[in-house]
Design a protein around this motif. Structure first.
Motif, PDB file in Angstrom:
ATOM      1  N   ASP A   1      -1.094   8.696  -2.562  1.00 43.44           N
ATOM      2  CA  ASP A   1      -0.053   9.650  -2.705  1.00 43.44           C
ATOM      3  C   ASP A   1       0.809   9.144  -3.781  1.00 43.44           C
ATOM      4  OD1 ASP A   1       2.341  11.170  -2.252  1.00 43.44           O
ATOM      5  OD2 ASP A   1       2.467  10.600  -0.009  1.00 43.44           O
ATOM      6  N   PHE A   2       1.002  10.244  -4.727  1.00 44.86           N
ATOM      7  CA  PHE A   2       1.814   9.887  -6.018  1.00 44.86           C
ATOM      8  C   PHE A   2       3.153  10.465  -5.841  1.00 44.86           C
ATOM      9  CE2 PHE A   2      -2.348   9.226  -7.715  1.00 44.86           C
ATOM     10  CZ  PHE A   2      -2.336   8.096  -8.331  1.00 44.86           C
ATOM     11  N   GLU A   3       3.712  10.680  -4.671  1.00 48.71           N
ATOM     12  CA  GLU A   3       5.150  11.257  -4.493  1.00 48.71           C
ATOM     13  C   GLU A   3       6.014  10.414  -5.176  1.00 48.71           C
ATOM     14  OE1 GLU A   3       7.923  12.793  -0.732  1.00 48.71           O
ATOM     15  OE2 GLU A   3       6.419  11.383  -0.298  1.00 48.71           O
ATOM     16  N   GLY A   4       6.878  11.196  -5.752  1.00 46.04           N
ATOM     17  CA  GLY A   4       7.917  10.473  -6.702  1.00 46.04           C
ATOM     18  C   GLY A   4       8.055  10.325  -8.082  1.00 46.04           C
TER      19      GLY A   4
ATOM     20  N   ASN B   1       0.388  14.868  -4.033  1.00 48.46           N
ATOM     21  CA  ASN B   1       1.778  14.765  -4.662  1.00 48.46           C
ATOM     22  C   ASN B   1       1.507  14.448  -6.363  1.00 48.46           C
ATOM     23  OD1 ASN B   1       2.950  15.670  -2.520  1.00 48.46           O
ATOM     24  ND2 ASN B   1       2.891  13.510  -1.768  1.00 48.46           N
ATOM     25  N   LEU B   2       0.210  14.886  -6.771  1.00 48.32           N
ATOM     26  CA  LEU B   2      -0.162  14.496  -8.242  1.00 48.32           C
ATOM     27  C   LEU B   2       0.012  15.743  -9.194  1.00 48.32           C
ATOM     28  CD1 LEU B   2      -1.032  12.492 -10.320  1.00 48.32           C
ATOM     29  CD2 LEU B   2      -3.199  13.264  -9.813  1.00 48.32           C
ATOM     30  N   SER B   3       1.231  15.813  -9.875  1.00 52.61           N
ATOM     31  CA  SER B   3       1.655  17.106 -10.683  1.00 52.61           C
ATOM     32  C   SER B   3       0.586  17.423 -11.568  1.00 52.61           C
ATOM     33  CB  SER B   3       2.814  16.708 -11.309  1.00 52.61           C
ATOM     34  OG  SER B   3       2.862  15.676 -12.420  1.00 52.61           O
ATOM     35  N   ASN B   4      -0.329  16.373 -12.108  1.00 53.03           N
ATOM     36  CA  ASN B   4      -1.291  16.583 -13.148  1.00 53.03           C
ATOM     37  C   ASN B   4      -2.618  16.587 -12.717  1.00 53.03           C
ATOM     38  OD1 ASN B   4      -0.359  13.867 -13.293  1.00 53.03           O
ATOM     39  ND2 ASN B   4      -1.608  13.682 -15.118  1.00 53.03           N
ATOM     40  N   TYR B   5      -2.986  17.146 -11.338  1.00 53.01           N
ATOM     41  CA  TYR B   5      -4.189  16.936 -11.000  1.00 53.01           C
ATOM     42  C   TYR B   5      -5.583  17.507 -11.692  1.00 53.01           C
ATOM     43  CZ  TYR B   5      -7.956  17.598  -7.336  1.00 53.01           C
ATOM     44  OH  TYR B   5      -9.237  17.373  -6.786  1.00 53.01           O
TER      45      TYR B   5
ATOM     46  N   MET C   1      -7.560   5.139   4.438  1.00 54.71           N
ATOM     47  CA  MET C   1      -6.414   4.700   4.119  1.00 54.71           C
ATOM     48  C   MET C   1      -5.499   5.446   3.191  1.00 54.71           C
ATOM     49  SD  MET C   1      -6.147   0.919   2.136  1.00 54.71           S
ATOM     50  CE  MET C   1      -4.539   0.032   2.385  1.00 54.71           C
ATOM     51  N   GLU C   2      -4.241   5.315   3.344  1.00 53.66           N
ATOM     52  CA  GLU C   2      -3.227   5.997   2.473  1.00 53.66           C
ATOM     53  C   GLU C   2      -2.535   5.049   1.781  1.00 53.66           C
ATOM     54  OE1 GLU C   2      -1.207   9.947   2.896  1.00 53.66           O
ATOM     55  OE2 GLU C   2       0.445   8.318   3.709  1.00 53.66           O
ATOM     56  N   ILE C   3      -2.440   5.287   0.492  1.00 50.53           N
ATOM     57  CA  ILE C   3      -1.757   4.306  -0.214  1.00 50.53           C
ATOM     58  C   ILE C   3      -0.700   5.004  -1.021  1.00 50.53           C
ATOM     59  CG2 ILE C   3      -1.489   2.885  -2.357  1.00 50.53           C
ATOM     60  CD1 ILE C   3      -4.633   2.233  -2.046  1.00 50.53           C
ATOM     61  N   LYS C   4       0.759   4.484  -0.578  1.00 52.30           N
ATOM     62  CA  LYS C   4       1.682   5.342  -1.231  1.00 52.30           C
ATOM     63  C   LYS C   4       2.139   4.448  -2.491  1.00 52.30           C
ATOM     64  CE  LYS C   4       3.686   7.405   2.818  1.00 52.30           C
ATOM     65  NZ  LYS C   4       3.980   8.753   2.497  1.00 52.30           N
ATOM     66  N   VAL C   5       1.613   4.969  -3.503  1.00 52.92           N
ATOM     67  CA  VAL C   5       1.762   4.337  -5.010  1.00 52.92           C
ATOM     68  C   VAL C   5       2.856   3.752  -5.370  1.00 52.92           C
ATOM     69  CG1 VAL C   5       0.992   4.691  -7.466  1.00 52.92           C
ATOM     70  CG2 VAL C   5      -0.442   5.694  -5.644  1.00 52.92           C
ATOM     71  N   ARG C   6       3.988   4.468  -5.179  1.00 49.87           N
ATOM     72  CA  ARG C   6       5.484   4.346  -5.358  1.00 49.87           C
ATOM     73  C   ARG C   6       5.809   2.960  -4.694  1.00 49.87           C
ATOM     74  NH1 ARG C   6      10.024   8.190  -7.222  1.00 49.87           N
ATOM     75  NH2 ARG C   6      11.492   6.572  -7.807  1.00 49.87           N
ATOM     76  N   ASP C   7       5.335   2.791  -3.295  1.00 50.81           N
ATOM     77  CA  ASP C   7       6.003   1.738  -2.475  1.00 50.81           C
ATOM     78  C   ASP C   7       5.184   0.368  -2.969  1.00 50.81           C
ATOM     79  OD1 ASP C   7       7.212   3.669  -1.195  1.00 50.81           O
ATOM     80  OD2 ASP C   7       6.128   3.521   0.835  1.00 50.81           O
ATOM     81  N   ILE C   8       3.983   0.773  -3.241  1.00 53.23           N
ATOM     82  CA  ILE C   8       3.102  -0.451  -3.962  1.00 53.23           C
ATOM     83  C   ILE C   8       3.597  -1.015  -5.124  1.00 53.23           C
ATOM     84  CG2 ILE C   8       0.793  -1.132  -4.400  1.00 53.23           C
ATOM     85  CD1 ILE C   8       1.350  -0.930  -1.424  1.00 53.23           C
ATOM     86  N   LEU C   9       3.524  -0.053  -6.358  1.00 52.57           N
ATOM     87  CA  LEU C   9       3.833  -0.221  -7.619  1.00 52.57           C
ATOM     88  C   LEU C   9       5.091  -0.248  -8.145  1.00 52.57           C
ATOM     89  CD1 LEU C   9       0.526   1.240  -9.199  1.00 52.57           C
ATOM     90  CD2 LEU C   9       0.945  -1.037  -8.191  1.00 52.57           C
ATOM     91  N   GLY C  10       6.022   0.429  -7.383  1.00 52.32           N
ATOM     92  CA  GLY C  10       7.391   0.662  -8.019  1.00 52.32           C
ATOM     93  C   GLY C  10       7.467   2.019  -8.882  1.00 52.32           C
ATOM     94  N   GLU C  11       8.733   2.308  -9.326  1.00 51.39           N
ATOM     95  CA  GLU C  11       8.754   3.539 -10.173  1.00 51.39           C
ATOM     96  C   GLU C  11       8.088   3.551 -11.607  1.00 51.39           C
ATOM     97  OE1 GLU C  11      12.925   4.679 -10.248  1.00 51.39           O
ATOM     98  OE2 GLU C  11      13.107   4.065  -8.226  1.00 51.39           O
ATOM     99  N   ASP C  12       8.133   2.299 -12.093  1.00 53.45           N
ATOM    100  CA  ASP C  12       7.610   2.346 -13.401  1.00 53.45           C
ATOM    101  C   ASP C  12       6.068   1.724 -13.481  1.00 53.45           C
ATOM    102  OD1 ASP C  12       9.842   3.264 -14.750  1.00 53.45           O
ATOM    103  OD2 ASP C  12      10.746   1.539 -14.617  1.00 53.45           O
ATOM    104  N   ILE C  13       5.215   2.627 -13.757  1.00 55.70           N
ATOM    105  CA  ILE C  13       3.764   2.147 -13.519  1.00 55.70           C
ATOM    106  C   ILE C  13       3.322   1.717 -14.898  1.00 55.70           C
ATOM    107  CG2 ILE C  13       3.299   3.113 -11.333  1.00 55.70           C
ATOM    108  CD1 ILE C  13       1.630   5.477 -13.283  1.00 55.70           C
TER     109      ILE C  13
END
Length: 90
Positions: free
Chosen positions: A36-39, A72-76, A1-13
């Motif tokens: 997917d942490f894109e954005g 897409n996680l900059s701090n892997y 299952m792919e979860i696009k974090v920004r789509d689920i949680l918005g911009e400010d987590i």
């Protein structure tokens, strides 16, 4: 299952968002989860700790490392330190 974090949680987590996301992971752990942490520029390590700490304690590090992938996680490196703990090598 792919979860696009920004789509689920918005911009400010927030830390509370990590709890919501953690339950989504828990419910789909048997099929594997790709986060997917894109954005996002950077995800705080505290967010990753809250997100994964309970899952690691419940299911073990190796299962979480195998079943939860990130994109897409900059701090892997921070993610790896949380999931693998002291066994993480540079």
């Amino acid at each position: 299952m792919e979860i696009k974090v920004r789509d689920i949680l918005g911009e400010d987590i927030t830390i509370e968002d990590a709890i919501l996301l953690r339950e989504m992971i828990r419910n789909n752990l048997n099929v594997g989860v790709s986060l997917d942490f894109e954005g996002f520029k950077r995800i705080p390590t505290t967010f990753l700790n809250v997100l994964l700490g309970d899952l690691i304690n419940s299911f073990g590090r190796s299962l979480i490392f195998e079943q939860v992938n990130v994109k897409n996680l900059s701090n892997y490196t921070d993610y790896s330190r949380v999931v693998l703990g002291t066994t993480f090598k540079y």
